[in-house]
Motif scaffolding. Structure first.
Motif, mmCIF file in Angstrom:
data_model
loop_
_atom_site.group_PDB
_atom_site.id
_atom_site.type_symbol
_atom_site.label_atom_id
_atom_site.label_comp_id
_atom_site.label_asym_id
_atom_site.label_seq_id
_atom_site.Cartn_x
_atom_site.Cartn_y
_atom_site.Cartn_z
ATOM 1 N N LYS A 135 0.837 -1.198 0.000
ATOM 2 C CA LYS A 135 0.000 0.000 0.000
ATOM 3 C C LYS A 135 0.873 1.249 0.000
ATOM 4 C CE LYS A 135 -3.600 2.089 2.821
ATOM 5 N NZ LYS A 135 -4.354 1.962 4.061
ATOM 6 N N THR A 136 0.570 2.201 -0.866
ATOM 7 C CA THR A 136 1.304 3.464 -0.914
ATOM 8 C C THR A 136 0.917 4.306 0.292
ATOM 9 O OG1 THR A 136 1.290 3.386 -3.323
ATOM 10 C CG2 THR A 136 1.804 5.487 -2.328
ATOM 11 N N LEU A 137 1.922 4.705 1.078
ATOM 12 C CA LEU A 137 1.650 5.487 2.284
ATOM 13 C C LEU A 137 1.213 6.904 1.960
ATOM 14 C CD1 LEU A 137 4.606 4.287 4.520
ATOM 15 C CD2 LEU A 137 2.229 3.543 4.579
ATOM 16 N N VAL A 138 1.752 7.470 0.872
ATOM 17 C CA VAL A 138 1.380 8.815 0.432
ATOM 18 C C VAL A 138 0.784 8.671 -0.974
ATOM 19 C CG1 VAL A 138 2.193 11.160 -0.014
ATOM 20 C CG2 VAL A 138 3.289 9.788 1.770
ATOM 21 N N PRO A 139 -0.541 8.613 -1.081
ATOM 22 C CA PRO A 139 -1.173 8.370 -2.381
ATOM 23 C C PRO A 139 -0.741 9.343 -3.477
ATOM 24 C CG PRO A 139 -2.802 8.220 -0.629
ATOM 25 C CD PRO A 139 -1.523 8.730 -0.004
ATOM 26 N N GLU A 140 -0.426 10.575 -3.106
ATOM 27 C CA GLU A 140 -0.011 11.570 -4.103
ATOM 28 C C GLU A 140 1.325 11.198 -4.751
ATOM 29 O OE1 GLU A 140 -0.705 12.385 -0.834
ATOM 30 O OE2 GLU A 140 -2.747 13.071 -1.183
ATOM 31 N N ALA A 141 2.079 10.326 -4.135
ATOM 32 C CA ALA A 141 3.398 9.941 -4.648
ATOM 33 C C ALA A 141 3.346 8.712 -5.541
ATOM 34 C CB ALA A 141 4.346 9.683 -3.484
ATOM 35 N N LYS A 142 2.181 8.147 -5.721
ATOM 36 C CA LYS A 142 2.064 6.878 -6.449
ATOM 37 C C LYS A 142 2.625 6.959 -7.870
ATOM 38 C CE LYS A 142 -1.017 3.085 -7.240
ATOM 39 N NZ LYS A 142 -2.148 2.366 -6.726
#
Length: 64
Positions: free
Chosen positions: A5-12
């Motif tokens: 799971k991406t911890l910071v969705p904006e960084a995906k």
């Protein structure tokens, strides 16, 4: 327990580009979407290259 799971969705998207760049650097043909046909060695080399670059970036940031 491991999580993908991406911890910071904006960084995906940036992380995905980073993964593609790292794969190209180690000579692994990574395609968008499913890559289940990669060997463990190929997948490991991509992850290893990513970690190497992250550590290098961190070391450069703390020496300034």
């Amino acid at each position: 327990m491991a999580s993908n799971k991406t911890l910071v969705p904006e960084a995906k998207e940036a992380l995905n580009r980073f993964k593609m760049e790292s794969a190209a650097e180690v000579g692994v043909n990574l395609k968008q979407g499913y890559n289940g046909d990669l060997t463990s060695k190929q997948a490991g080399s991509i992850g290893g290259q990513m970690v190497k670059k992250m550590v290098e970036s961190y070391e450069n940031s703390i020496k300034k």
